[in-house]
Design an enzyme around this catalytic site. Structure first.
Site, PDB file in Angstrom:
ATOM      1  N   GLY A 233       1.141  -5.207   1.223  1.00  0.00           N
ATOM      2  CA  GLY A 233       0.053  -5.232   0.232  1.00  0.00           C
ATOM      3  C   GLY A 233       0.448  -5.952  -1.045  1.00  0.00           C
ATOM      4  O   GLY A 233      -0.388  -6.573  -1.711  1.00  0.00           O
TER       5      GLY A 233
ATOM      6  N   LEU B 139       0.844  -1.203   0.000  1.00  0.00           N
ATOM      7  CA  LEU B 139       0.000   0.000   0.000  1.00  0.00           C
ATOM      8  C   LEU B 139       0.877   1.250   0.000  1.00  0.00           C
ATOM      9  O   LEU B 139       1.971   1.263   0.582  1.00  0.00           O
ATOM     10  CB  LEU B 139      -0.929  -0.013   1.215  1.00  0.00           C
ATOM     11  CG  LEU B 139      -1.876  -1.207   1.333  1.00  0.00           C
ATOM     12  CD1 LEU B 139      -2.885  -0.980   2.450  1.00  0.00           C
ATOM     13  CD2 LEU B 139      -2.584  -1.509   0.027  1.00  0.00           C
TER      14      LEU B 139
ATOM     15  N   ASN C 170       4.549  -7.715   6.487  1.00  0.00           N
ATOM     16  CA  ASN C 170       5.457  -7.115   7.472  1.00  0.00           C
ATOM     17  C   ASN C 170       4.853  -5.922   8.205  1.00  0.00           C
ATOM     18  O   ASN C 170       5.583  -5.118   8.794  1.00  0.00           O
ATOM     19  CB  ASN C 170       6.750  -6.660   6.765  1.00  0.00           C
ATOM     20  CG  ASN C 170       6.473  -5.583   5.726  1.00  0.00           C
ATOM     21  OD1 ASN C 170       5.538  -5.702   4.949  1.00  0.00           O
ATOM     22  ND2 ASN C 170       7.259  -4.509   5.732  1.00  0.00           N
ATOM     23  N   GLU C 171       3.544  -5.804   8.205  1.00  0.00           N
ATOM     24  CA  GLU C 171       2.902  -4.601   8.754  1.00  0.00           C
ATOM     25  C   GLU C 171       3.324  -4.247  10.178  1.00  0.00           C
ATOM     26  O   GLU C 171       3.510  -3.079  10.509  1.00  0.00           O
ATOM     27  CB  GLU C 171       1.380  -4.755   8.704  1.00  0.00           C
ATOM     28  CG  GLU C 171       0.782  -4.573   7.309  1.00  0.00           C
ATOM     29  CD  GLU C 171       0.876  -5.810   6.434  1.00  0.00           C
ATOM     30  OE1 GLU C 171       1.544  -6.779   6.829  1.00  0.00           O
ATOM     31  OE2 GLU C 171       0.306  -5.787   5.333  1.00  0.00           O
TER      32      GLU C 171
HETATM   33  C1  LIG Z   1      -3.392   0.025   9.141  1.00  0.00           C
HETATM   34  C2  LIG Z   1      -3.954  -1.004   8.225  1.00  0.00           C
HETATM   35  C3  LIG Z   1      -3.094  -1.198   7.026  1.00  0.00           C
HETATM   36  C4  LIG Z   1      -2.489  -2.558   7.056  1.00  0.00           C
HETATM   37  C5  LIG Z   1      -2.171  -3.050   5.695  1.00  0.00           C
HETATM   38  C6  LIG Z   1      -0.946  -2.349   5.147  1.00  0.00           C
HETATM   39  C7  LIG Z   1      -0.320  -2.851   4.092  1.00  0.00           C
HETATM   40  C8  LIG Z   1       0.842  -2.209   3.447  1.00  0.00           C
HETATM   41  O1  LIG Z   1       1.182  -2.572   2.347  1.00  0.00           O
HETATM   42  S1  LIG Z   1       1.715  -0.930   4.290  1.00  0.00           S
HETATM   43  C9  LIG Z   1       3.165  -0.696   3.209  1.00  0.00           C
HETATM   44  C10 LIG Z   1       4.264  -1.645   3.630  1.00  0.00           C
HETATM   45  N1  LIG Z   1       5.341  -1.631   2.667  1.00  0.00           N
HETATM   46  C11 LIG Z   1       6.628  -1.795   3.039  1.00  0.00           C
HETATM   47  O2  LIG Z   1       6.960  -1.945   4.199  1.00  0.00           O
HETATM   48  C12 LIG Z   1       7.654  -1.759   1.944  1.00  0.00           C
HETATM   49  C13 LIG Z   1       8.461  -0.467   2.043  1.00  0.00           C
HETATM   50  N2  LIG Z   1       9.401  -0.374   0.957  1.00  0.00           N
HETATM   51  C14 LIG Z   1      10.538  -1.133   0.912  1.00  0.00           C
HETATM   52  O3  LIG Z   1      10.827  -1.966   1.727  1.00  0.00           O
HETATM   53  C15 LIG Z   1      11.462  -0.853  -0.264  1.00  0.00           C
HETATM   54  O4  LIG Z   1      11.047   0.359  -0.867  1.00  0.00           O
HETATM   55  C16 LIG Z   1      11.438  -1.956  -1.337  1.00  0.00           C
HETATM   56  C17 LIG Z   1      12.125  -3.212  -0.800  1.00  0.00           C
HETATM   57  C18 LIG Z   1      10.006  -2.261  -1.768  1.00  0.00           C
HETATM   58  C19 LIG Z   1      12.219  -1.442  -2.553  1.00  0.00           C
HETATM   59  O5  LIG Z   1      13.493  -0.995  -2.118  1.00  0.00           O
HETATM   60  P1  LIG Z   1      14.351  -0.055  -3.074  1.00  0.00           P
HETATM   61  O6  LIG Z   1      14.330  -0.584  -4.458  1.00  0.00           O
HETATM   62  O7  LIG Z   1      15.664   0.181  -2.370  1.00  0.00           O
HETATM   63  O8  LIG Z   1      13.531   1.312  -3.126  1.00  0.00           O
HETATM   64  P2  LIG Z   1      13.484   2.437  -1.985  1.00  0.00           P
HETATM   65  O9  LIG Z   1      13.254   1.823  -0.650  1.00  0.00           O
HETATM   66  O10 LIG Z   1      14.641   3.358  -2.161  1.00  0.00           O
HETATM   67  O11 LIG Z   1      12.125   3.203  -2.373  1.00  0.00           O
HETATM   68  C20 LIG Z   1      12.059   3.991  -3.554  1.00  0.00           C
HETATM   69  C21 LIG Z   1      11.106   5.126  -3.268  1.00  0.00           C
HETATM   70  O12 LIG Z   1       9.793   4.573  -3.035  1.00  0.00           O
HETATM   71  C22 LIG Z   1       9.326   4.981  -1.757  1.00  0.00           C
HETATM   72  N3  LIG Z   1       8.519   3.888  -1.216  1.00  0.00           N
HETATM   73  C23 LIG Z   1       8.937   2.628  -0.959  1.00  0.00           C
HETATM   74  N4  LIG Z   1       7.903   1.876  -0.486  1.00  0.00           N
HETATM   75  C24 LIG Z   1       6.813   2.701  -0.455  1.00  0.00           C
HETATM   76  C25 LIG Z   1       5.439   2.530  -0.068  1.00  0.00           C
HETATM   77  N5  LIG Z   1       4.962   1.352   0.366  1.00  0.00           N
HETATM   78  N6  LIG Z   1       4.611   3.589  -0.143  1.00  0.00           N
HETATM   79  C26 LIG Z   1       5.072   4.790  -0.593  1.00  0.00           C
HETATM   80  N7  LIG Z   1       6.359   5.054  -0.988  1.00  0.00           N
HETATM   81  C27 LIG Z   1       7.196   3.981  -0.913  1.00  0.00           C
HETATM   82  C28 LIG Z   1      10.570   5.262  -0.947  1.00  0.00           C
HETATM   83  O13 LIG Z   1      10.269   6.118   0.140  1.00  0.00           O
HETATM   84  C29 LIG Z   1      11.452   5.901  -1.998  1.00  0.00           C
HETATM   85  O14 LIG Z   1      10.975   7.218  -2.163  1.00  0.00           O
HETATM   86  P3  LIG Z   1      11.993   8.381  -2.641  1.00  0.00           P
HETATM   87  O15 LIG Z   1      13.075   8.400  -1.592  1.00  0.00           O
HETATM   88  O16 LIG Z   1      11.145   9.626  -2.672  1.00  0.00           O
HETATM   89  O17 LIG Z   1      12.491   7.933  -3.992  1.00  0.00           O
END
Ligand SMILES: CCCCC/C=C/C(=O)SCCNC(=O)CCNC(=O)[C@H](O)C(C)(C)COP(=O)(O)OP(=O)(O)OC[C@H]1O[C@@H](n2cnc3c(N)ncnc32)[C@H](O)[C@@H]1OP(=O)(O)O
Length: 279
Positions: A130, A85, A154-155
Site C-alpha cells: 500500500g 495497509l 509484494n502482496e
Molecule cells: C486482499 C486485498 C488487499 C491487497 C492490498 C494489500 C496491500 C497491503 O499493503 S498489505 C500490507 C503489506 N505490507 C508489508 O508486507 C510490509 C510489512 N512490513 C515490513 O516489511 C517491515 O515492517 C518494514 C520493512 C516496513 C519495516 O521494517 P522494520 O523497521 O524492521 O519494522 P518491523 O518489521 O519490526 O515492524 C515494526 C512493527 O510494525 C508492525 N508492522 C509492520 N508492517 C505492518 C503492517 N503493514 N501492518 C501492521 N503492522 C505492521 C510489525 O509487526 C512490528 O510490530 P511490533 O512487533 O508490535 O512492534
C-alpha cells in the site's frame, strides 16, 4: 479527526504555518504554493483507518485551498515511507469493518490518482504494498539510495492479491509485462532496480530526497495548471472510472476474499513472522 493549526515554527514566517492532524503533518509554504505532507504513524506508517481518514481530510483541505498547487508526500518515521495497509485492520475483524476499511482505501486512491495537485513522492524509507501504491498515484517518485528501502507490490508474498486498480496503477507506470512479473512474484525492488524498471523516476542520496522533490516540483509547477490538470485527467480517468463503476462490487470482493479462513490464516502467520523477526 480535526485539523489543528499549530504556531509557525521559529524563523519560518507566516507562510510556514503548520497544520495537520495527529498522524498527518502538513508543512505549507504559501509563498511557493507547495506543502510537504508527512505521515506520522509510528513505527511504520501502516495505513490504519485513522491514518487513511486523516490523509483524506488533509489532502482535501490542501486541494480546496487555492494557495497550494503542489504537495510532496513523505514520511516522518525513520527508515519507512509506509509499511502499506495496516494488517491488523484486515485480520480478526468483522465484515462490516473490512467494508469500512476498504472503502477508505478506495477513497484515498481515487482522490490521490486524479488529484489536481502536483503530487511528488519523496520516498525516504521502505515502500512495500500500500505504501508503493500511494507513491504510484503521484506524478513523480524520488527514492533514497538505501538498499534497505525496498519498493514494490509484494502482496502475493502474504498470500493475498492486489486488486485490479492496484494492478492498473502499476501497469500505467512500468508497463504490462514488468507488472505481470512484479505482481505475481511480489517483487520488492532495490533502488537501482526500481529506477531501471521505471517504478521510480530518480534515486538520490538519502539527504537529498526532499531538496530534489522541491526542485522537481518547481519544474512541474512551471506548467500552466489547467493544461497540466486536463492532461493528467486524460491519462488517468479511464483507470479511475473502472473502479468508480464498480466500487461496491470491489468492496464485496475484498470482504469475501479477506474473510476466507485461508486468507485470515496467511495474514496472521505473516504478522507473527513480522513480530518474530525482532526476536
Ligand atoms: C486482499 C486485498 C488487499 C491487497 C492490498 C494489500 C496491500 C497491503 O499493503 S498489505 C500490507 C503489506 N505490507 C508489508 O508486507 C510490509 C510489512 N512490513 C515490513 O516489511 C517491515 O515492517 C518494514 C520493512 C516496513 C519495516 O521494517 P522494520 O523497521 O524492521 O519494522 P518491523 O518489521 O519490526 O515492524 C515494526 C512493527 O510494525 C508492525 N508492522 C509492520 N508492517 C505492518 C503492517 N503493514 N501492518 C501492521 N503492522 C505492521 C510489525 O509487526 C512490528 O510490530 P511490533 O512487533 O508490535 O512492534
Amino acid at each position: 479527526a480535526t485539523i489543528r493549526r499549530t504556531e509557525p515554527t521559529a524563523g519560518s514566517g507566516d507562510s510556514a504555518r503548520r497544520f495537520g492532524t495527529q498522524r498527518v503533518l502538513v508543512e505549507p509554504d504559501a509563498a511557493s504554493g507547495v506543502a510537504v505532507m508527512k505521515f506520522k504513524n509510528p513505527p511504520v506508517n501502516s495505513l490504519s483507518l485513522e491514518l487513511l481518514t486523516e490523509f483524506i481530510i488533509s489532502l482535501e483541505k490542501l486541494e480546496n485551498d487555492k494557495t497550494f498547487r503542489g504537495v510532496i508526500l513523505t514520511s516522518d518515521c525513520p527508515r519507512v515511507f509506509s509499511a502499506g495497509l495496516d494488517l491488523t485492520e484486515m485480520c480478526g475483524k468483522n465484515p462490516a469493518h473490512y467494508a469500512e476499511y476498504w472503502k477508505a482505501v478506495q477513497e484515498l486512491w481515487l482522490r490521490l490518482y486524479l488529484s489536481n495537485l502536483v503530487l511528488i513522492a519523496a520516498i525516504n524509507g521502505a515502500c512495500p504494498a500500500g505504501g508503493c501504491l500511494i507513491s504510484l498515484t503521484c506524478d513523480y517518485r524520488i527514492l533514497a539510495d538505501n538498499p534497505k528501502y525496498l519498493i514494490g507490490l509484494n502482496e502475493t508474498l502474504l498470500g493475498i492479491v492486489a486488486p485490479f486498480w492496484f494492478k492498473d496503477t502499476l501497469v500505467n507506470t512500468i508497463g504490462h509485462r514488468a507488472s505481470e512479473q512484479a505482481l505475481q512474484l511480489g517483487l520488492l525492488f532495490l533502488p537501482a532496480e526500481a529506477l531501471q524498471v521505471g517504478l521510480v523516476d530518480q534515486v538520490v542520496p538519502e539527504d537529498q530526497v526532499l531538496s530534489t522533490a522541491l526542485s522537481v516540483m518547481a519544474r512541474w509547477m512551471a506548467i500552466p495548471d489547467h493544461a497540466r490538470q486536463l492532461t493528467k485527467n486524460m491519462m488517468r480517468k479511464t483507470t479511475v472510472d473502472r473502479l468508480v463503476k464498480q466500487r461496491d462490487a470491489d468492496i464485496q470482493n475484498f470482504v469475501s476474499f479477506i474473510s476466507r479462513d485461508s486468507i485470515q490464516k496467511s495474514l496472521q502467520m505473516y504478522l507473527e513472522k513480522l513480530k518474530q523477526k525482532k526476536g
